[in-house]
Design a protein around this motif. Structure first.
Motif, mmCIF file in Angstrom:
data_model
loop_
_atom_site.group_PDB
_atom_site.id
_atom_site.type_symbol
_atom_site.label_atom_id
_atom_site.label_comp_id
_atom_site.label_asym_id
_atom_site.label_seq_id
_atom_site.Cartn_x
_atom_site.Cartn_y
_atom_site.Cartn_z
ATOM 1 N N GLY A 118 0.763 -1.238 0.000
ATOM 2 C CA GLY A 118 0.000 0.000 0.000
ATOM 3 C C GLY A 118 0.791 1.285 0.000
ATOM 4 N N ALA A 119 2.084 1.229 -0.266
ATOM 5 C CA ALA A 119 2.898 2.450 -0.255
ATOM 6 C C ALA A 119 2.756 3.209 -1.566
ATOM 7 C CB ALA A 119 4.358 2.102 -0.014
ATOM 8 N N THR A 120 3.098 4.489 -1.520
ATOM 9 C CA THR A 120 3.232 5.292 -2.736
ATOM 10 C C THR A 120 4.666 5.141 -3.218
ATOM 11 O OG1 THR A 120 1.568 6.889 -2.033
ATOM 12 C CG2 THR A 120 3.135 7.615 -3.701
ATOM 13 N N GLN A 140 10.609 15.600 -12.668
ATOM 14 C CA GLN A 140 9.848 14.892 -13.692
ATOM 15 C C GLN A 140 9.029 13.764 -13.076
ATOM 16 O OE1 GLN A 140 9.693 15.554 -17.260
ATOM 17 N NE2 GLN A 140 7.902 14.309 -16.728
ATOM 18 N N VAL A 141 9.603 13.078 -12.104
ATOM 19 C CA VAL A 141 8.886 12.001 -11.425
ATOM 20 C C VAL A 141 7.663 12.555 -10.705
ATOM 21 C CG1 VAL A 141 9.037 10.378 -9.500
ATOM 22 C CG2 VAL A 141 10.855 10.458 -11.182
ATOM 23 N N ILE A 142 7.832 13.708 -10.058
ATOM 24 C CA ILE A 142 6.698 14.313 -9.359
ATOM 25 C C ILE A 142 5.622 14.741 -10.352
ATOM 26 C CG2 ILE A 142 6.000 16.311 -7.979
ATOM 27 C CD1 ILE A 142 8.644 16.064 -6.485
ATOM 28 N N GLU A 143 6.045 15.314 -11.483
ATOM 29 C CA GLU A 143 5.077 15.671 -12.529
ATOM 30 C C GLU A 143 4.279 14.448 -12.962
ATOM 31 O OE1 GLU A 143 6.253 17.767 -15.976
ATOM 32 O OE2 GLU A 143 7.342 19.321 -14.914
ATOM 33 N N ASP A 144 4.968 13.355 -13.237
ATOM 34 C CA ASP A 144 4.297 12.140 -13.695
ATOM 35 C C ASP A 144 3.319 11.638 -12.626
ATOM 36 O OD1 ASP A 144 5.779 12.289 -15.995
ATOM 37 O OD2 ASP A 144 7.269 10.807 -15.366
ATOM 38 N N PHE A 145 3.745 11.720 -11.360
ATOM 39 C CA PHE A 145 2.867 11.289 -10.271
ATOM 40 C C PHE A 145 1.609 12.155 -10.218
ATOM 41 C CE2 PHE A 145 1.407 12.003 -5.925
ATOM 42 C CZ PHE A 145 1.063 10.713 -5.551
ATOM 43 N N ALA A 149 -2.157 10.519 -10.000
ATOM 44 C CA ALA A 149 -2.635 10.334 -8.636
ATOM 45 C C ALA A 149 -4.014 10.969 -8.451
ATOM 46 C CB ALA A 149 -1.639 10.946 -7.646
ATOM 47 N N ARG A 150 -4.641 10.652 -7.342
ATOM 48 C CA ARG A 150 -5.923 11.275 -7.018
ATOM 49 C C ARG A 150 -5.722 12.762 -6.766
ATOM 50 N NH1 ARG A 150 -5.849 6.969 -3.571
ATOM 51 N NH2 ARG A 150 -5.673 8.370 -1.783
ATOM 52 N N PRO A 151 -6.588 13.614 -7.312
ATOM 53 C CA PRO A 151 -6.402 15.069 -7.179
ATOM 54 C C PRO A 151 -6.291 15.530 -5.728
ATOM 55 C CG PRO A 151 -8.072 14.595 -8.835
ATOM 56 C CD PRO A 151 -7.738 13.293 -8.189
ATOM 57 N N GLU A 152 -7.097 14.957 -4.848
ATOM 58 C CA GLU A 152 -7.057 15.414 -3.450
ATOM 59 C C GLU A 152 -5.730 15.060 -2.789
ATOM 60 O OE1 GLU A 152 -9.311 11.437 -3.606
ATOM 61 O OE2 GLU A 152 -9.164 13.285 -4.783
ATOM 62 N N ARG A 200 7.677 15.021 1.265
ATOM 63 C CA ARG A 200 7.402 14.863 2.696
ATOM 64 C C ARG A 200 5.907 14.993 2.966
ATOM 65 N NH1 ARG A 200 12.350 18.510 5.218
ATOM 66 N NH2 ARG A 200 14.033 17.024 4.770
ATOM 67 N N GLY A 201 5.266 15.935 2.270
ATOM 68 C CA GLY A 201 3.823 16.069 2.443
ATOM 69 C C GLY A 201 3.084 14.827 1.970
ATOM 70 N N LEU A 202 3.584 14.218 0.912
ATOM 71 C CA LEU A 202 2.973 13.009 0.381
ATOM 72 C C LEU A 202 3.037 11.877 1.401
ATOM 73 C CD1 LEU A 202 1.698 12.329 -2.382
ATOM 74 C CD2 LEU A 202 3.926 11.436 -3.083
ATOM 75 N N SER A 203 4.104 11.856 2.187
ATOM 76 C CA SER A 203 4.297 10.757 3.135
ATOM 77 C C SER A 203 3.365 10.848 4.341
ATOM 78 C CB SER A 203 5.751 10.722 3.615
ATOM 79 O OG SER A 203 6.039 11.815 4.470
#
Length: 417
Positions: A118-120, A140-145, A149-152, A200-203
């Motif tokens: 279940g990790a990102t 670029q990886v963050i852009e692709d994510f 990913a879900r907008p929220e 960090r916010g994603l985590s």
């Protein structure tokens, strides 16, 4: 390939196929599957592309992860570091090994493990220095994510930094939510690297695994971002794992002095025997280890060649596919060192440093530096006062890389010196 071809760029599609074929041979010892080969043939002949078929997943989502022969201990260590990251202790691991040591396979296994729980997972591969990207690899990886990913989830991770994130990643406009009053202008103590803040916010929603392959090619900006991630505060459930070649790993560890280093050693004879049994070639195990010195990429290539009927006991008759796989591992060190190794191969599978100096007639210090580089890369090994090629296959491939008309004359010339 299909997208590039249908957009009218057959050359780009063929280039993609060549990169795929080289990567598969180097890292897995195999070739593109029949569907991909059929698409390649259609592009070569200018025919309409085959109708896309959605492939069945190779491994069901709930299936146990594939066992990696000879890498159980390393995989267990990575999984232990991942469990530590899950407790809120950000962790950084540098996987280091020679070319073809299996860093990519271990990274893939860890990614599957983290996704299964279940990790990102964000995966990146640093480009070679001569290939300049318009957007740095981590951004670029963050852009692709953000696109998938879900907008929220994206909006929460970009909270307070949406303006800054769009400044460095313009293609995320509309994906990161509005830049509100709590954006950069009112958060002066926020970290200056938007990628760091975002990850960090994603985590906070899910544990995050960032896997970066070919990290020895990382530019200064990427290394700085990785350093800031490694210095994360307690509470962030994040793990950064970097795959790097041995001859470039020191540059990475200098930027990450507190990261864990995991060295990938060659496969043992027992691990090679296990792989040979899986390929229904148990009788080839000893010869394959002798040829490859346990380098995983070459072990797989040799077993594939043996399975297809190649006679591995005759060095002069080793198949071209196996020779190419060995030369692909040498390619990364650059032409000057490759040229030196070809000369060394004409001397023999083992040689003395002074023999190499006489043969090349080059400056001693420069040659010594090149030999040290080859030792760090695992292409040569020290055998007492002698130098030796790491595995018979490597020596044979470099020897055969010298054009046949030149081989006899150069060999005679070197022996006369």
């Amino acid at each position: 390939m299909m997208a590039q071809y249908r957009l009218g760029s057959a050359g780009a599609a063929l280039h993609t196929f060549n990169r795929l074929r080289r990567t598969l041979r180097t890292e897995l010892g195999t070739d593109p599957d029949p569907r991909t080969a059929a698409l390649h043939g259609a592009i070569l002949q200018g025919r309409p592309t085959p109708t896309p078929v959605h492939p069945r997943p190779a491994v069901p989502a709930d299936a146990p992860h594939q066992h990696l022969a000879g890498r159980d201990e390393e995989l267990h260590q990575l999984q232990a570091q991942w469990r530590r990251a899950l407790t809120g202790h950000p962790t950084t691991v540098v996987l280091r090994g020679g070319a073809g040591a299996g860093t990519s396979a271990l990274l893939s296994a860890l990614r599957r493990h983290a996704q299964h729980h279940g990790a990102t997972v964000l995966a990146a591969r640093c480009p070679r220095p001569e290939r300049v990207l318009a957007t740095p690899v981590l951004e670029q990886v963050i852009e692709d994510f953000c696109r998938t990913a879900r907008p929220e989830e994206v909006t929460r991770a970009a909270d307070g930094i949406a303006h800054r994130l769009r400044a460095v990643m313009p293609h995320t406009d509309g994906l990161t939510g509005p830049a509100g009053n709590d954006d950069e202008h009112t958060t002066p103590h926020a970290h200056p690297d938007a990628a760091v803040v975002f990850l960090r916010g994603l985590s906070t929603d899910h544990p995050v695994l960032l896997a970066v392959d070919d990290a020895h090619y990382a530019d200064a900006r990427t290394l700085e971002t990785l350093r800031h991630l490694a210095e994360g505060d307690i509470g962030h459930r994040m793990m950064v794992v970097l795959g790097a070649r041995e001859d470039g790993a020191d540059r990475i560890t200098q930027h990450l002095p507190h990261g864990t280093q995991l060295h990938l050693e060659p496969l043992t004879p027992h691990a090679v025997a296990e792989l040979a049994a899986r390929h229904d070639m148990p009788q080839a195990a000893h010869r394959v280890h002798q040829l490859t010195a346990g380098r995983p990429a070459l072990v797989l290539a040799a077993l594939q060649a043996a399975h297809e009927g190649a006679h591995l006991d005759e060095p002069e008759h080793l198949p071209d596919t196996l020779i190419t796989a060995a030369l692909d591992l040498v390619h990364h060190v650059g032409e000057p060192l490759t040229h030196l190794l070809r000369i060394a191969a004409l001397i023999g599978p083992t040689f003395r440093f002074e023999q190499l100096l006489k043969a090349t007639g080059t400056d001693g210090w420069k040659t010594a530096q090149q030999v040290e580089q080859a030792l760090r890369a695992g292409l040569l090994t020290a055998d007492g006062d002698d130098l030796a090629f790491t595995g018979e296959l490597l020596h044979t491939a470099l020897y055969r890389a010298v054009p046949a008309p030149l081989r006899a004359g150069l060999t005679a010339y070197l022996r006369s010196r």
